[in-house]
Design an enzyme around this catalytic site. Structure first.
Site, PDB file in Angstrom:
ATOM      1  N   VAL A  36    -105.244  32.793 -55.344  1.00  0.00           N
ATOM      2  CA  VAL A  36    -104.601  32.952 -54.040  1.00  0.00           C
ATOM      3  C   VAL A  36    -103.414  32.003 -54.002  1.00  0.00           C
ATOM      4  CG1 VAL A  36    -104.966  32.928 -51.546  1.00  0.00           C
ATOM      5  CG2 VAL A  36    -106.906  33.317 -53.072  1.00  0.00           C
ATOM      6  N   GLY A  52     -91.058  17.742 -70.360  1.00  0.00           N
ATOM      7  CA  GLY A  52     -92.042  18.066 -71.385  1.00  0.00           C
ATOM      8  C   GLY A  52     -93.456  17.636 -71.054  1.00  0.00           C
ATOM      9  N   PHE A 117     -90.236   9.478 -74.082  1.00  0.00           N
ATOM     10  CA  PHE A 117     -90.337   9.464 -72.626  1.00  0.00           C
ATOM     11  C   PHE A 117     -90.724   8.051 -72.206  1.00  0.00           C
ATOM     12  CE2 PHE A 117     -90.595  12.727 -69.166  1.00  0.00           C
ATOM     13  CZ  PHE A 117     -89.701  13.619 -69.718  1.00  0.00           C
ATOM     14  N   GLN A 231     -94.919   8.364 -56.430  1.00  0.00           N
ATOM     15  CA  GLN A 231     -93.916   8.071 -57.464  1.00  0.00           C
ATOM     16  C   GLN A 231     -92.509   8.443 -57.021  1.00  0.00           C
ATOM     17  OE1 GLN A 231     -93.882  10.125 -61.578  1.00  0.00           O
ATOM     18  NE2 GLN A 231     -94.247   7.955 -61.933  1.00  0.00           N
ATOM     19  N   HIS A 233     -88.875   8.963 -58.658  1.00  0.00           N
ATOM     20  CA  HIS A 233     -88.220   9.143 -59.954  1.00  0.00           C
ATOM     21  C   HIS A 233     -86.856   8.466 -59.893  1.00  0.00           C
ATOM     22  CE1 HIS A 233     -86.534  10.975 -63.508  1.00  0.00           C
ATOM     23  NE2 HIS A 233     -87.690  11.538 -63.792  1.00  0.00           N
ATOM     24  N   LEU A 243     -83.658  16.850 -59.595  1.00  0.00           N
ATOM     25  CA  LEU A 243     -84.076  15.928 -60.638  1.00  0.00           C
ATOM     26  C   LEU A 243     -83.182  16.006 -61.874  1.00  0.00           C
ATOM     27  CD1 LEU A 243     -86.433  14.023 -61.658  1.00  0.00           C
ATOM     28  CD2 LEU A 243     -87.280  16.042 -62.815  1.00  0.00           C
ATOM     29  N   GLU A 246     -86.147  12.712 -67.084  1.00  0.00           N
ATOM     30  CA  GLU A 246     -86.239  11.537 -67.951  1.00  0.00           C
ATOM     31  C   GLU A 246     -85.857  11.903 -69.393  1.00  0.00           C
ATOM     32  OE1 GLU A 246     -89.429   9.051 -66.623  1.00  0.00           O
ATOM     33  OE2 GLU A 246     -90.127   8.897 -68.677  1.00  0.00           O
ATOM     34  N   ARG A 277     -91.328   4.478 -64.644  1.00  0.00           N
ATOM     35  CA  ARG A 277     -90.535   4.909 -63.489  1.00  0.00           C
ATOM     36  C   ARG A 277     -90.573   3.935 -62.315  1.00  0.00           C
ATOM     37  NH1 ARG A 277     -92.150  11.342 -63.755  1.00  0.00           N
ATOM     38  NH2 ARG A 277     -90.834  11.731 -65.580  1.00  0.00           N
ATOM     39  N   HIS A 345     -91.031  11.930 -56.059  1.00  0.00           N
ATOM     40  CA  HIS A 345     -91.185  12.889 -57.152  1.00  0.00           C
ATOM     41  C   HIS A 345     -92.611  13.403 -57.328  1.00  0.00           C
ATOM     42  CE1 HIS A 345     -90.304  14.859 -60.911  1.00  0.00           C
ATOM     43  NE2 HIS A 345     -91.144  14.100 -61.591  1.00  0.00           N
ATOM     44  N   ARG A 380     -97.706   7.142 -62.708  1.00  0.00           N
ATOM     45  CA  ARG A 380     -97.857   8.122 -63.792  1.00  0.00           C
ATOM     46  C   ARG A 380     -96.731   7.944 -64.802  1.00  0.00           C
ATOM     47  NH1 ARG A 380     -95.606  13.397 -64.879  1.00  0.00           N
ATOM     48  NH2 ARG A 380     -94.505  13.426 -62.895  1.00  0.00           N
ATOM     49  N   GLY A 382     -94.137   9.662 -67.227  1.00  0.00           N
ATOM     50  CA  GLY A 382     -93.487  10.968 -67.299  1.00  0.00           C
ATOM     51  C   GLY A 382     -94.102  11.789 -68.416  1.00  0.00           C
ATOM     52  N   LEU A 386     -98.005  17.660 -66.755  1.00  0.00           N
ATOM     53  CA  LEU A 386     -98.229  19.037 -67.252  1.00  0.00           C
ATOM     54  C   LEU A 386     -99.501  19.100 -68.113  1.00  0.00           C
ATOM     55  CD1 LEU A 386     -94.563  20.168 -68.037  1.00  0.00           C
ATOM     56  CD2 LEU A 386     -95.978  20.863 -66.107  1.00  0.00           C
TER      57      LEU A 386
HETATM   58  C1  LIG Z   1     -88.431  18.818 -60.604  1.00  0.00           C
HETATM   59  C2  LIG Z   1     -89.699  18.422 -61.267  1.00  0.00           C
HETATM   60  C3  LIG Z   1     -89.744  18.213 -62.642  1.00  0.00           C
HETATM   61  C4  LIG Z   1     -90.931  17.831 -63.257  1.00  0.00           C
HETATM   62  N1  LIG Z   1     -90.937  17.639 -64.613  1.00  0.00           N
HETATM   63  C5  LIG Z   1     -92.116  17.318 -65.231  1.00  0.00           C
HETATM   64  C6  LIG Z   1     -92.183  17.194 -66.640  1.00  0.00           C
HETATM   65  O1  LIG Z   1     -91.195  17.389 -67.360  1.00  0.00           O
HETATM   66  N2  LIG Z   1     -93.375  16.867 -67.195  1.00  0.00           N
HETATM   67  C7  LIG Z   1     -94.497  16.656 -66.456  1.00  0.00           C
HETATM   68  O2  LIG Z   1     -95.546  16.376 -67.031  1.00  0.00           O
HETATM   69  N3  LIG Z   1     -94.453  16.788 -65.110  1.00  0.00           N
HETATM   70  C8  LIG Z   1     -93.298  17.126 -64.490  1.00  0.00           C
HETATM   71  N4  LIG Z   1     -93.272  17.259 -63.127  1.00  0.00           N
HETATM   72  C9  LIG Z   1     -94.535  17.204 -62.385  1.00  0.00           C
HETATM   73  C10 LIG Z   1     -95.304  18.510 -62.619  1.00  0.00           C
HETATM   74  O3  LIG Z   1     -94.385  19.565 -62.782  1.00  0.00           O
HETATM   75  C11 LIG Z   1     -96.215  18.846 -61.460  1.00  0.00           C
HETATM   76  O4  LIG Z   1     -97.022  17.741 -61.152  1.00  0.00           O
HETATM   77  C12 LIG Z   1     -97.119  20.028 -61.837  1.00  0.00           C
HETATM   78  O5  LIG Z   1     -96.345  21.114 -62.284  1.00  0.00           O
HETATM   79  C13 LIG Z   1     -97.974  20.449 -60.655  1.00  0.00           C
HETATM   80  O6  LIG Z   1     -98.645  21.638 -61.001  1.00  0.00           O
HETATM   81  P1  LIG Z   1     -99.811  22.195 -60.091  1.00  0.00           P
HETATM   82  O7  LIG Z   1    -100.349  23.384 -60.774  1.00  0.00           O
HETATM   83  O8  LIG Z   1    -100.716  21.110 -59.728  1.00  0.00           O
HETATM   84  O9  LIG Z   1     -99.060  22.636 -58.736  1.00  0.00           O
HETATM   85  P2  LIG Z   1     -97.782  23.569 -58.463  1.00  0.00           P
HETATM   86  O10 LIG Z   1     -97.096  24.022 -59.665  1.00  0.00           O
HETATM   87  O11 LIG Z   1     -96.979  22.831 -57.445  1.00  0.00           O
HETATM   88  O12 LIG Z   1     -98.440  24.850 -57.781  1.00  0.00           O
HETATM   89  C14 LIG Z   1     -99.041  24.803 -56.522  1.00  0.00           C
HETATM   90  C15 LIG Z   1     -99.557  26.181 -56.182  1.00  0.00           C
HETATM   91  O13 LIG Z   1    -100.335  26.106 -54.989  1.00  0.00           O
HETATM   92  C16 LIG Z   1    -100.012  27.184 -54.140  1.00  0.00           C
HETATM   93  N5  LIG Z   1    -100.284  26.759 -52.750  1.00  0.00           N
HETATM   94  C17 LIG Z   1     -99.978  25.592 -52.150  1.00  0.00           C
HETATM   95  N6  LIG Z   1    -100.410  25.600 -50.871  1.00  0.00           N
HETATM   96  C18 LIG Z   1    -101.001  26.796 -50.664  1.00  0.00           C
HETATM   97  C19 LIG Z   1    -101.635  27.423 -49.550  1.00  0.00           C
HETATM   98  N7  LIG Z   1    -101.728  26.822 -48.353  1.00  0.00           N
HETATM   99  N8  LIG Z   1    -102.123  28.681 -49.700  1.00  0.00           N
HETATM  100  C20 LIG Z   1    -102.014  29.334 -50.885  1.00  0.00           C
HETATM  101  N9  LIG Z   1    -101.418  28.785 -51.973  1.00  0.00           N
HETATM  102  C21 LIG Z   1    -100.927  27.537 -51.859  1.00  0.00           C
HETATM  103  C22 LIG Z   1     -98.530  27.445 -54.398  1.00  0.00           C
HETATM  104  O14 LIG Z   1     -98.197  28.769 -54.039  1.00  0.00           O
HETATM  105  C23 LIG Z   1     -98.465  27.212 -55.917  1.00  0.00           C
HETATM  106  O15 LIG Z   1     -98.794  28.392 -56.590  1.00  0.00           O
HETATM  107  C24 LIG Z   1     -92.097  17.643 -62.488  1.00  0.00           C
HETATM  108  C25 LIG Z   1     -92.061  17.861 -61.120  1.00  0.00           C
HETATM  109  C26 LIG Z   1     -90.873  18.220 -60.510  1.00  0.00           C
HETATM  110  C27 LIG Z   1     -90.863  18.378 -59.011  1.00  0.00           C
END
Ligand SMILES: Cc1cc2nc3c(=O)[nH]c(=O)nc-3n(C[C@H](O)[C@H](O)[C@H](O)COP(=O)(O)OP(=O)(O)OC[C@H]3O[C@@H](n4cnc5c(N)ncnc54)[C@H](O)[C@@H]3O)c2cc1C
Length: 566
Positions: A36, A52, A117, A231, A233, A243, A246, A277, A345, A380, A382, A386
């Site tokens: 969902v 990465g 990193f 955090q 950045h 962003l 890094e 960071r 960030h 955290r 960098g 992921l």
């Molecule tokens: C610009 C940027 C660059 C980054 N670069 C890196 C990197 O190079 N390496 C690294 O390790 N980390 C990086 N990070 C951090 C990392 O990308 C995130 O911490 C990670 O992708 C989060 O993934 P997630 O699956 O937890 O959540 P998300 O990818 O944020 O997904 C959240 C999901 O929850 C759903 N959702 C939220 N609320 C609701 C609701 N009420 N009802 C239904 N659905 C909902 C959304 O639709 C979405 O599908 C970066 C972050 C940013 C912002």
């Protein structure tokens, strides 16, 4: 009201949610798994990850090294058993992604390439140019399509989690396409809703990162852990907050003050641009305070210099950085300096879970940025997020599937669902006039930015707590300008703001009570780390009055806390 049933309900379609759904679905074709998501999964914030994913896959690396870098980076607040589990499983996830089709960059021998990193002792960050999140999310999404037992609810907004006798029973969700209200019954669920960057004014996070899952859990009595650790950045574009990964420093970029000095020699002399960071962000704030920043229309900034890398390397390794700098500040980093300043960030804290990603509610799990296991502690490193989403996403999928196989659906009191339906349609949507959500949101973001930012103190934190309380009062009079049912973005904004207020409350109170400085939480009135009293995780519980704070000891396996020097 429509009712559907699924064995496992995954809330969120980002890296953690998709990985969890694949794992749960692969356990048995008989299990029905729902994803969902309030946006189409490929629009989740994961797609914008750039630099990465870290994993010890090279001969000069090993699990202990990755673990120690992570623990030192966390300012010794990470749970060491969680970190050890994480570093051991991360390489397996990277290879799995490779087999599922993720186009990782290659080195000259044709093997998976790694880059530097911050805070890492060796090159450890596996990447796909500087668009890692895009490729990673595509790979997971296309893999999820192979499972007939995965059902997607795209553009369904989850409004509440239904729990009875401390057992997960289901969720309520609004279908944004037609405004219909649904109850999804489930045996188990995984919160994978990502971060909450939108509670800050200046953030790298997408507009959808409003902390919904954290608030959903908080409201049903699940504590949030380590919420004060936010955090910032170091390198974001002034104005937009976009962003600059890094990876730019990982590939050799320098940070310069207005005297064109690499000022980090005064702060992190051994690591320089590859320091962690939290320390680099504070160094930039300090340089700006000393008058060593450049002046710009969006305030003072420092400069990121990539010119010495040359056009070929920038095009090969950092094409997106070049594109972003050209599009959003009109400069080409091949021959100009990029203006940068720190911005919100990432959330180290989140829904309190154990090593199996279980919350204290039976059948309810959490993974990804919305959760706190904790491997990131107070800061955290960098590229650890992921792989965390992959490792703990998979663990949550496995345990949720197991729970669903071993348990039946619970009997739900439908009155509780009707209460939620009334809250949305009668209280929030129908109110004729009142305060616009944008007004409250603006004040909230400003308060968090100014009083719960990089440098904190008792007086401002207290003011922030009071301000959030006031905004919660104002929220009682919030009203939606649009009363229609089809893609009503007003009601979404109101529901998100409601979640943001809860998350902000948890952050401000947790920060107020931690009277020490550790990692990203820097108290100018308590500048030292205090292991005697605070080598512990904060747990914050929602109550009818103000939030209740408790502490949980940090799990230490073999690395005793030491002074954190770089
Ligand atoms: C610009 C940027 C660059 C980054 N670069 C890196 C990197 O190079 N390496 C690294 O390790 N980390 C990086 N990070 C951090 C990392 O990308 C995130 O911490 C990670 O992708 C989060 O993934 P997630 O699956 O937890 O959540 P998300 O990818 O944020 O997904 C959240 C999901 O929850 C759903 N959702 C939220 N609320 C609701 C609701 N009420 N009802 C239904 N659905 C909902 C959304 O639709 C979405 O599908 C970066 C972050 C940013 C912002």
């Amino acid at each position: 009201m429509d009712k559907y049933s699924h064995d496992v309900i995954v809330i969120g379609g980002g890296a953690a949610g998709l990985r969890a759904a694949i794992e749960a679905a692969s356990k048995s074709p008989k299990l029905s798994v729902a994803i969902v998501s309030k946006v189409y999964p490929m629009r989740s914030h994961t797609v914008s990850a750039e630099g990465g994913a870290a994993a010890a896959i090279k001969p000069d690396d090993n699990f202990d090294l990755h673990a120690y870098d992570t623990i030192k980076g966390s300012d010794f607040l990470a749970d060491q058993d969680a970190v050890e589990l994480f570093v051991r499983l991360a390489p397996r996830e990277i290879i799995r992604l490779e087999h599922w089709g993720c186009p990782w960059n290659r080195d000259q021998e044709g093997k998976i390439d790694v880059r530097w990193f911050g805070g890492m002792s060796v090159k450890r960050t596996i990447h796909a140019a500087d668009k890692t999140g895009f490729y990673l999310l595509h790979t997971l999404f296309q893999t999820s399509l192979k499972y007939d037992n995965i059902v997607r609810y795209d553009e369904y907004f989850v409004t509440s989690i239904i729990v009875e006798n401390n057992r997960f029973c289901g969720i309520t969700a609004l279908s944004l396409r037609d405004g219909a209200f649904h109850f999804l019954k489930g045996k188990a669920a995984i919160i994978a809703t990502g971060g909450a960057g939108q509670i800050y004014k200046f953030t790298t996070n997408g507009a959808i990162n409003t902390g919904d899952g954290m608030a959903l859990a908080y409201r049903i009595g699940v504590p949030l852990k380590d919420m004060e650790f936010v955090q910032f950045h170091p390198t974001c574009l002034p104005g937009s907050g976009i962003l600059i990964s890094e990876a730019a420093r990982g590939e050799g970029g320098y940070l310069l003050n207005n005297k064109y000095e690499r000022f980090l020699k005064n702060y992190v002399p051994t690591k320089m641009e590859l320091g962690p960071r939290d320390i680099i962000s504070r160094a930039i704030v300090n340089e700006i305070r000393l008058g060593n920043g450049f002046k710009g229309k969006h305030g003072d900034y420092v400069a990121l210099d990539l010119r010495h890398l040359g056009e070929e390397k920038i095009e090969e390794k950092l094409p997106q950085i070049r594109e972003l700098a050209k599009t959003f500040v009109g400069i080409d980093p091949v021959n100009e300096l990029i203006p940068v300043r720190p911005g919100q960030h990432y959330f180290m804290g989140g829904v309190h879970v154990d090593l199996n990603t279980s919350t204290p509610v039976a059948g309810l799990f959490a993974a990804g940025e919305a959760s706190c296991v904790s491997i990131n502690g107070a800061n955290r490193l960098g590229s650890n997020s992921l792989p965390e989403c992959l490792v703990f996403g998979a663990i949550s999928g496995e345990h949720a599937a197991k729970f669903a196989i071993e348990h039946d659906y619970c009997n739900v009191a439908y009155e509780n669902i009707q209460i939620e339906e009334k809250r949305i349609f009668d209280q929030l949507l129908k109110k004729e006039s009142g305060i616009a959500p944008a007004e409250i949101k603006y004040k909230l973001k400003e308060t968090m930015e100014e009083k719960v930012g990089i440098l904190r103190n008792e007086k401002e934190l207290l003011e922030a707590c009071r301000e959030v309380e006031k905004l919660k009062e104002m929220f009682k009079n919030v009203s939606a300008g649009d009363k229609t049912m089809i893609f009503n973005t007003d009601i979404v904004e109101i529901l998100e703001l409601d979640f943001m207020l809860d998350v902000a409350e948890a952050v401000a109170y947790s920060a107020l009570y931690r009277k020490e400085s550790r990692g990203a939480h820097y108290r100018t009135d308590y500048p030292e780390r205090n292991d005697k009293e605070y080598l512990a995780h904060t747990l914050v519980y929602k109550t009818r009055e103000k939030p209740q704070i408790d502490y949980l000891p940090v799990k230490i396996t073999k690395w005793q806390p030491a002074e954190r020097k770089y």
